[in-house]
Design an enzyme around this catalytic site. Structure first.
Site, short mmCIF file in Angstrom:
data_model
loop_
_atom_site.label_atom_id
_atom_site.label_comp_id
_atom_site.label_asym_id
_atom_site.label_seq_id
_atom_site.Cartn_x
_atom_site.Cartn_y
_atom_site.Cartn_z
N ASP A 17 62.84 -47.79 -43.26
CA ASP A 17 61.47 -47.74 -42.99
C ASP A 17 60.85 -49.16 -43.63
O ASP A 17 61.50 -49.72 -44.66
CB ASP A 17 60.99 -46.43 -43.63
CG ASP A 17 59.35 -46.38 -43.56
OD1 ASP A 17 59.01 -46.85 -42.54
OD2 ASP A 17 58.66 -45.50 -44.33
N GLY A 18 59.86 -49.48 -43.30
CA GLY A 18 59.04 -50.65 -43.86
C GLY A 18 59.02 -52.14 -43.18
O GLY A 18 58.18 -52.79 -43.54
N ARG A 30 53.78 -56.12 -36.01
CA ARG A 30 54.79 -55.38 -36.59
C ARG A 30 56.00 -55.79 -35.83
O ARG A 30 56.92 -55.52 -36.59
CB ARG A 30 54.23 -53.87 -36.24
CG ARG A 30 52.90 -53.68 -36.89
CD ARG A 30 52.41 -52.12 -36.62
NE ARG A 30 53.35 -51.12 -36.69
CZ ARG A 30 53.76 -50.74 -37.91
NH1 ARG A 30 52.92 -50.81 -39.01
NH2 ARG A 30 54.75 -49.71 -37.99
N HIS A 34 60.34 -55.46 -36.84
CA HIS A 34 61.30 -54.69 -36.35
C HIS A 34 62.39 -55.72 -35.87
O HIS A 34 63.68 -55.53 -36.11
CB HIS A 34 60.94 -54.21 -35.03
CG HIS A 34 59.77 -53.05 -35.28
ND1 HIS A 34 60.05 -52.11 -36.35
CD2 HIS A 34 58.83 -52.65 -34.82
CE1 HIS A 34 58.80 -51.20 -36.47
NE2 HIS A 34 58.13 -51.47 -35.49
N GLU A 64 58.53 -38.66 -33.06
CA GLU A 64 57.29 -38.93 -33.22
C GLU A 64 56.74 -40.61 -33.17
O GLU A 64 55.58 -40.47 -33.07
CB GLU A 64 56.84 -38.57 -34.92
CG GLU A 64 57.05 -37.11 -35.15
CD GLU A 64 58.51 -36.43 -35.18
OE1 GLU A 64 59.26 -37.21 -35.83
OE2 GLU A 64 58.59 -35.47 -34.58
N ASN A 65 57.74 -41.11 -33.06
CA ASN A 65 57.19 -42.61 -33.00
C ASN A 65 56.58 -43.07 -31.63
O ASN A 65 56.01 -44.04 -31.44
CB ASN A 65 58.61 -43.54 -32.96
CG ASN A 65 58.93 -43.74 -34.52
OD1 ASN A 65 60.09 -43.92 -34.99
ND2 ASN A 65 58.20 -43.63 -35.40
N TRP A 66 56.60 -42.19 -30.52
CA TRP A 66 55.97 -42.18 -29.40
C TRP A 66 54.56 -42.33 -29.65
O TRP A 66 53.74 -42.88 -28.65
CB TRP A 66 56.21 -41.14 -28.21
CG TRP A 66 57.72 -41.17 -27.88
CD1 TRP A 66 58.57 -40.22 -28.25
CD2 TRP A 66 58.37 -41.77 -26.87
NE1 TRP A 66 59.78 -40.49 -27.84
CE2 TRP A 66 59.46 -41.52 -26.98
CE3 TRP A 66 58.04 -42.97 -26.39
CZ2 TRP A 66 60.69 -42.08 -26.25
CZ3 TRP A 66 58.98 -43.81 -25.50
CH2 TRP A 66 60.47 -43.11 -25.55
N ARG A 191 60.37 -39.01 -48.22
CA ARG A 191 60.29 -37.97 -47.24
C ARG A 191 61.65 -38.29 -46.39
O ARG A 191 62.22 -39.27 -46.35
CB ARG A 191 59.10 -38.20 -46.14
CG ARG A 191 57.86 -38.10 -46.68
CD ARG A 191 56.81 -37.98 -45.58
NE ARG A 191 56.58 -39.40 -44.95
CZ ARG A 191 55.87 -40.62 -45.43
NH1 ARG A 191 55.05 -40.21 -46.62
NH2 ARG A 191 55.75 -41.63 -44.95
C1 FPP Z 1 60.23 -48.02 -39.35
O1 FPP Z 1 59.49 -48.99 -39.95
C2 FPP Z 1 61.27 -48.41 -38.55
C3 FPP Z 1 61.14 -48.04 -37.21
C4 FPP Z 1 60.40 -47.13 -36.56
C5 FPP Z 1 62.10 -48.60 -36.15
C6 FPP Z 1 63.33 -48.97 -36.70
C7 FPP Z 1 64.00 -50.04 -36.02
C8 FPP Z 1 64.80 -51.07 -36.41
C9 FPP Z 1 65.00 -51.35 -37.90
C10 FPP Z 1 64.87 -52.26 -35.44
C11 FPP Z 1 66.17 -52.30 -34.94
C12 FPP Z 1 67.20 -51.11 -34.84
C13 FPP Z 1 68.22 -51.16 -33.98
C14 FPP Z 1 69.33 -50.18 -33.98
C15 FPP Z 1 68.59 -52.48 -33.29
P1 FPP Z 1 57.90 -48.93 -39.74
O2 FPP Z 1 57.47 -49.45 -38.58
O3 FPP Z 1 57.57 -47.58 -39.96
O4 FPP Z 1 57.21 -49.46 -41.11
P2 FPP Z 1 56.01 -49.28 -41.91
O5 FPP Z 1 56.25 -47.88 -42.55
O6 FPP Z 1 56.06 -50.25 -42.86
O7 FPP Z 1 54.96 -49.26 -40.92
#
Ligand code: FPP
Length: 239
Positions: A17-18, A30, A34, A64-66, A191
């Site tokens: 996360d993050g 964002r 990633h 939920e990410n959709w 969480r």
């Molecule tokens: C959560 O951070 C991260 C994700 C939903 C995507 C995870 C994906 C990667 C680490 C990319 C690469 C993965 C592979 C297998 C190549 P967030 O976007 O929720 O961060 P935030 O909480 O700061 O908004």
């Protein structure tokens, strides 16, 4: 049962996360976060053999990410396709067996084909078992497993009286994995977010403030090291 661990966690699961916040802090979109996060995946997979971690499971995209913007979802799907295409050879050469969990039904055909190919290509590897969760949710997984069980009962292939935890575990996406010993979540949120709900019943948890793109093998090694000094009781009284 009571035991000092004194050994590496065999199976580590990570909620990465993050990425978004990391990018925002730098005034970038964002997806920039990633991409930086994907580079850390490479580093952490490579660190596993030296740390004695045999199974690594990472949460790449949840059910939920959709709900994120179309741009972010499409960018993540494209990142997964690129990651698989670019990393396949290195993963194969480094002895990594890759498998995916989650419901593939909503994923685009090209991504699913790449996932299938990578699973097949690395099927004889056993140095590290990397499991990538895409369109994965713990509740969704348990619902799909229950549906399969119900179908088997209906078809007369399964006696409902024989159904127990083992039966359910065999119907989960993770049927090929041991339960996680340690679950790490980055970025300061404490969480589980629907990750490996059934499987993590007795896992140790480590919540750290570091944002995923800043996570590195030194931090990973420190967490793995501190795990071995903990006491796991599995519900029993310490002796
Ligand atoms: C959560 O951070 C991260 C994700 C939903 C995507 C995870 C994906 C990667 C680490 C990319 C690469 C993965 C592979 C297998 C190549 P967030 O976007 O929720 O961060 P935030 O909480 O700061 O908004």
């Amino acid at each position: 049962m009571s035991s000092k661990i004194n050994q590496s966690p065999r199976h580590v699961a990570i909620i990465m996360d993050g990425n978004g916040r990391w990018a925002t802090q730098r005034g970038k979109p964002r997806l920039f976060g990633h991409h930086a996060g994907a580079r850390r995946v490479r580093e952490i997979v490579r660190a596993c053999p030296d740390l004695g971690v045999k199974y690594l499971t990472i949460f790449a995209f949840s059910t939920e990410n959709w709900k994120r913007t179309q741009t972010e979802v499409a960018g993540l799907m494209s990142l997964f396709r690129r990651y698989i295409s670019r990393e396949a050879k290195a993963l194969l050469d480094e002895g990594v067996r890759v498998r995916f969990i989650g419901d593939r039904i909503k994923l685009d055909e090209k991504l699913v084909r790449l996932m299938d190919e990578l699973e097949l290509m690395t099927a004889d590897n056993s140095k590290v078992h990397l499991t990538i969760a895409i369109n994965y949710g713990g509740r969704d997984e348990v619902s799909r497993a229950t549906k399969r069980l119900a179908r088997e009962v209906k078809a007369g292939e399964l006696d409902p009286e024989s159904v127990d935890g083992e039966t359910l575990a065999r119907h989960l996406d993770t049927y090929f994995l041991p339960d996680p010993d340690l679950v790490i979540r980055t970025s300061g949120e404490a969480r589980i977010s629907n990750f490996l709900l059934w499987q993590s019943a007795y896992a140790e948890y480590e919540f750290i403030d570091t944002l995923w793109p800043d996570f590195n093998k030194k931090i990973f090694a420190d967490i793995v090291g501190s795990y071995s000094s903990r006491n796991r009781r599995f519900g029993a009284v310490t002796t």
